[in-house]
Scaffold this active site. Structure first.
Site, short mmCIF file in Angstrom:
data_model
loop_
_atom_site.label_atom_id
_atom_site.label_comp_id
_atom_site.label_asym_id
_atom_site.label_seq_id
_atom_site.Cartn_x
_atom_site.Cartn_y
_atom_site.Cartn_z
N CYS A 133 0.82 -1.21 0.00
CA CYS A 133 0.00 0.00 0.00
C CYS A 133 0.85 1.26 0.00
O CYS A 133 1.40 1.65 1.04
CB CYS A 133 -0.93 -0.01 1.21
SG CYS A 133 -2.01 1.44 1.28
N CYS A 136 -0.57 4.13 2.11
CA CYS A 136 -0.35 3.97 3.56
C CYS A 136 1.11 4.25 3.93
O CYS A 136 1.38 4.89 4.94
CB CYS A 136 -0.63 2.53 4.00
SG CYS A 136 -2.09 1.78 3.30
N ASP A 137 2.04 3.75 3.14
CA ASP A 137 3.43 3.69 3.60
C ASP A 137 4.42 4.56 2.83
O ASP A 137 5.57 4.68 3.23
CB ASP A 137 3.92 2.23 3.55
CG ASP A 137 3.11 1.34 4.50
OD1 ASP A 137 2.66 1.86 5.53
OD2 ASP A 137 2.92 0.16 4.19
#
Ligand code: NAP
Length: 310
Positions: A133, A136-137
């Protein structure tokens, strides 16, 4: 007879449970083999509203569960193997552990599992330099080289997104032609930070003294040559598999990629009384907050459905 059985414990499942619990419907949640869903495999979540300092994925899920249980949700840990509508309009649910349940309504919130490369030490490195992701990261890897694996829209979108942070984004694809739509492919390949690596596959993750990814071994599948590529994070974007195997003979309609089809402006599936929420029916947004929002919608839809039955 249960009012509502919620299958799955990601953001969608717990949010449905919170809403149904507060509506005094005493929901039963059946948790599968990855309680908490995909967020339990991420580290810090910085984009869930209400947590300006960020929150660890597993902690966020634990708090959602506590909130659901506070309002009367019950949880049992068993994998659902079958859901079937009965002649009287109620549902029969069977689990792999041999348990059977009856319910007036069902919410399917089993999510989707990102595909990974299935190479040595990959599982242990998820969250330590291997992730699925970018949203997300990506922000955790400023000014360092990273790579994306895949040749579809997701890989191109993630590669383009990652150029906001990373010093360099290698786009590693097993063929010499992208599968992505032209516009997404052009956007990625025209970005000067993105460098495609064609006909190549990762065969090994290499780690530093702290057990974090520092590089990968690449194999050119045309020449057979192997090389080392220094990257701090590998974003695997080779597709997702919606978790719908247990729906085999339920009559619930899936789309061509296996995602549960929802109705127009409702979370109800084609089977009256079965609702779907979150990533199991969403291959576009796939965010914690969108799954939670959809879980809320499914709870409200199920509540209305039950009221209409009475
Ligand atoms: P996808 O289209 O199925 O692409 C998966 C990619 O991963 C393919 O290039 C495939 O290679 C590669 N791949 C699969 N298994 C692999 C393996 N074991 N090792 C290395 N590479 C592997 O998946 P997606 O990109 O996630 O897209 C899914 C759907 O969502 C698509 O319909 C897409 O259009 C849509 N989507 C849309 C948007 C958007 O419009 N904003 C964004 C993201 C996704 P091959 O090409 O060789 O098969």
């Amino acid at each position: 007879m249960e009012n509502v059985i919620i299958i799955g414990t990601g953001c969608a499942g717990w949010t449905s449970a919170i809403y149904l619990g507060r509506a005094n419907l005493n929901p039963l949640v059946l948790a599968g083999d990855q309680p908490g869903g995909q967020l339990t495999t991420t580290t810090e979540v910085e984009n869930f509203p209400g947590f300006p300092e960020g929150v660890m994925g597993p902690e966020l899920m634990m708090r959602m569960q506590q909130q659901a249980e506070k309002f009367g949700t019950r949880v049992e840990y068993d994998l659902v193997s079958r859901v079937q509508k009965q002649d009287d309009g109620t549902f029969h649910v069977a689990t792999q552990g041999g348990k059977e349940y009856s319910a007036k309504a069902i919410i399917i919130a089993t999510g989707a599992s990102p595909r990974y490369l299935n190479i040595d030490n990959e599982k242990e490195l998820i969250g330590k330099g291997v992730t699925s992701c970018a949203t997300c990261d990506g922000a955790f890897y400023p000014d360092v080289p990273v790579c994306v694996v895949g040749g579809g829209d997701s890989a191109c979108e993630e590669a383009t997104f990652l150029t906001r942070f990373a010093s360099k984004v290698y786009l590693i694809h097993r063929r010499d032609e992208l599968r992505a739509s032209q516009i997404m492919a052009d956007r990625a390949l025209n970005n000067e930070k993105v460098e495609p690596v064609w006909n190549s596959e990762i065969t090994e993750y290499l780690t530093d003294d702290e057990g974090m990814v520092r590089a990968v071994t690449l194999k050119n599948n045309q020449s057979g040559d192997e090389s080392e590529l220094e990257v701090k994070c590998v974003f695997v974007a080779i597709g997702h598999d919606p978790n719908t195997q247990f729906l085999g003979d339920s009559g619930v309609e899936l789309d061509e990629d296996g995602y549960v089809k929802q109705g127009n402006h409702t979370t109800m599936t084609n089977v009256e009384g079965i609702f779907a929420a979150g990533d199991v029916s969403d291959h576009i947004y796939r965010q914690a907050i969108t799954a939670a929002g959809n879980g809320c919608q499914a709870a409200l839809d199920a509540e209305r459905f039950l009221a209409e039955q009475e």
